[in-house]
Design an enzyme around this catalytic site. Structure first.
Site, PDB file in Angstrom:
ATOM      1  N   TYR A  59       0.957  -1.151   0.024  1.00 29.63           N
ATOM      2  CA  TYR A  59       0.121   0.148   0.088  1.00 29.63           C
ATOM      3  C   TYR A  59       0.738   1.244   0.003  1.00 29.63           C
ATOM      4  CZ  TYR A  59      -3.622  -3.255   1.524  1.00 29.63           C
ATOM      5  OH  TYR A  59      -4.884  -4.146   1.467  1.00 29.63           O
ATOM      6  N   SER A 204     -13.391  -4.497   1.852  1.00 24.52           N
ATOM      7  CA  SER A 204     -14.379  -3.577   1.054  1.00 24.52           C
ATOM      8  C   SER A 204     -15.903  -4.223   1.404  1.00 24.52           C
ATOM      9  CB  SER A 204     -14.252  -3.978  -0.470  1.00 24.52           C
ATOM     10  OG  SER A 204     -12.924  -3.398  -0.778  1.00 24.52           O
ATOM     11  N   LEU A 206     -18.105  -2.272   2.240  1.00 23.71           N
ATOM     12  CA  LEU A 206     -19.055  -1.210   1.729  1.00 23.71           C
ATOM     13  C   LEU A 206     -19.109  -1.236   0.087  1.00 23.71           C
ATOM     14  CD1 LEU A 206     -18.663   1.433   4.406  1.00 23.71           C
ATOM     15  CD2 LEU A 206     -20.600   0.005   3.987  1.00 23.71           C
ATOM     16  N   GLY A 207     -18.421  -2.148  -0.503  1.00 26.45           N
ATOM     17  CA  GLY A 207     -18.366  -2.130  -1.799  1.00 26.45           C
ATOM     18  C   GLY A 207     -17.429  -1.012  -2.468  1.00 26.45           C
ATOM     19  N   PHE A 210     -19.397   2.090  -2.665  1.00 25.91           N
ATOM     20  CA  PHE A 210     -20.590   2.162  -3.489  1.00 25.91           C
ATOM     21  C   PHE A 210     -21.788   2.035  -2.610  1.00 25.91           C
ATOM     22  CE2 PHE A 210     -23.497   1.069  -7.133  1.00 25.91           C
ATOM     23  CZ  PHE A 210     -23.220   1.925  -8.246  1.00 25.91           C
TER      24      PHE A 210
END
Length: 335
Positions: A59, A204, A206-207, A210
């Site tokens: 990262y 992820s 929360l997509g 999205f």
């Protein structure tokens, strides 16, 4: 809103906050980063009882580990520190390396960047299809014996890889993408993990933002936001996926919570062995995410969400480069 509730990952009993904090976006992928706000977000997370911080050596090419290391100075004992190795950027894109000598080199570099003497949860970021996973996990197990690492994990691994890895050394957690629009793990990975006593750490959840409902157009992304090139955020896929979010939003309104809180509450409701790590680089979103722990979902709510977002509902692949995704790697043949 509280992060003080805890859950336990793995048979070896790693106690963590019910939600962790994904730190990747503080250094890459989601537009410009603000280091001061990122560090303030980590401090706020710790103040609110969030103990699990998730980073990786890739990262920001090391920047994220350095940032996290600075943020936890003086508070190391408040943190369950998770990082990952195996991915690196080369001239031809991402490379995966699971060789034992690479494992040993990566841990020492991560310890230096994080300015700590131990990693609480050390993941192989992706399974290297060219190296037997027994060799990789064997080298990781040596790090436990040396006191450099407390617990081992795998990220985006197949069910078969989990089986093979767990035969070498206890695996505390498997990190996989899991949310209302990505439910692939429910077929094989989650059942296998549970049979083996391995905790589940959804990234992820929360997509990629999205499922918060805050993204209404591809134009919402800055020029350096990786979602611009992600298949789920392009063309017809974007419009189809937006209908899914609208349906979740309608239920959220009736529950008196935000769309993102409802989506995150659904992930939390998948089991006491599930510890999502929503990523954010802002205190306001951190606090909103933690509010999901106060959202009570009835059996009827869960049925409605399952009907709104059955497995395979999302339009588009998870990644533009399929090798990053669980089930699409060259290792699939061994799954």
């Amino acid at each position: 809103m509280t992060g003080h509730s805890t859950r336990t990952l793995g048979q070896d009993g790693l106690v963590v906050s019910a939600q962790g904090l994904g730190c990747m976006g503080m250094s890459q992928s989601y537009g410009l980063a603000d280091e001061a706000e990122s560090i303030a977000t980590i401090h706020r997370a710790l103040d609110l009882g969030v103990s699990l911080l998730d980073t990786a050596d890739v990262y920001g090419d090391g920047h994220n580990e350095e940032l996290v290391g600075r943020a936890i100075t003086g508070r190391r004992d408040d943190v369950v520190l998770a990082t990952k190795f195996a991915l690196s950027r080369g001239p031809d894109g991402m490379r995966i390396d699971g060789r034992p000598e690479y494992v040993r080199a990566c841990i020492d570099a991560s310890l230096r960047r994080l300015d700590t003497d131990r990693i609480d949860l050390y993941y192989q970021h992706r399974v290297d299809p060219t190296v037997p996973i027994e060799d990789t996990v064997g080298a990781m197990a040596e790090l436990v014996q040396a006191g450099k690492v407390r617990h081992l994990g795998l990220s985006e691994a197949s069910a078969r890889s989990l089986e093979r890895a767990a035969a070498v050394h206890p695996i505390t957690a498997v990190q996989s993408e899991w949310s209302l629009w990505t439910r692939d793990v429910e077929a094989e990975v989650a059942p296998t993990a549970r049979r083996l006593g391995i905790g589940l750490v959804p990234f992820s959840p929360l997509g990629r933002g999205f499922l918060t409902g805050a993204i209404t157009s591809p134009d919402d992304f800055g020029p350096d936001d990786f979602r611009r090139g992600n298949p789920r955020f392009q063309g017809d896929n974007f419009d189809r996926n937006l209908r899914l979010v609208d349906a979740v939003r309608s239920l959220a309104v009736s529950k008196g919570c935000t769309t993102g809180q409802l989506a995150l509450a659904w992930v939390l409701a998948q089991g006491d062995d599930v510890v999502p790590i929503p990523g954010t680089k802002r205190r306001t979103y951190l606090e909103e995410n933690l509010g999901a722990t106060d959202v009570d979902l009835s059996a009827e709510d869960l049925e409605r969400l399952a009907a709104i977002a059955p497995p395979g509902v999302a339009a588009g692949e998870r990644y533009a480069q399929a090798a990053y995704a669980y089930g699409d790697s060259p290792e699939r043949g061994a799954a």
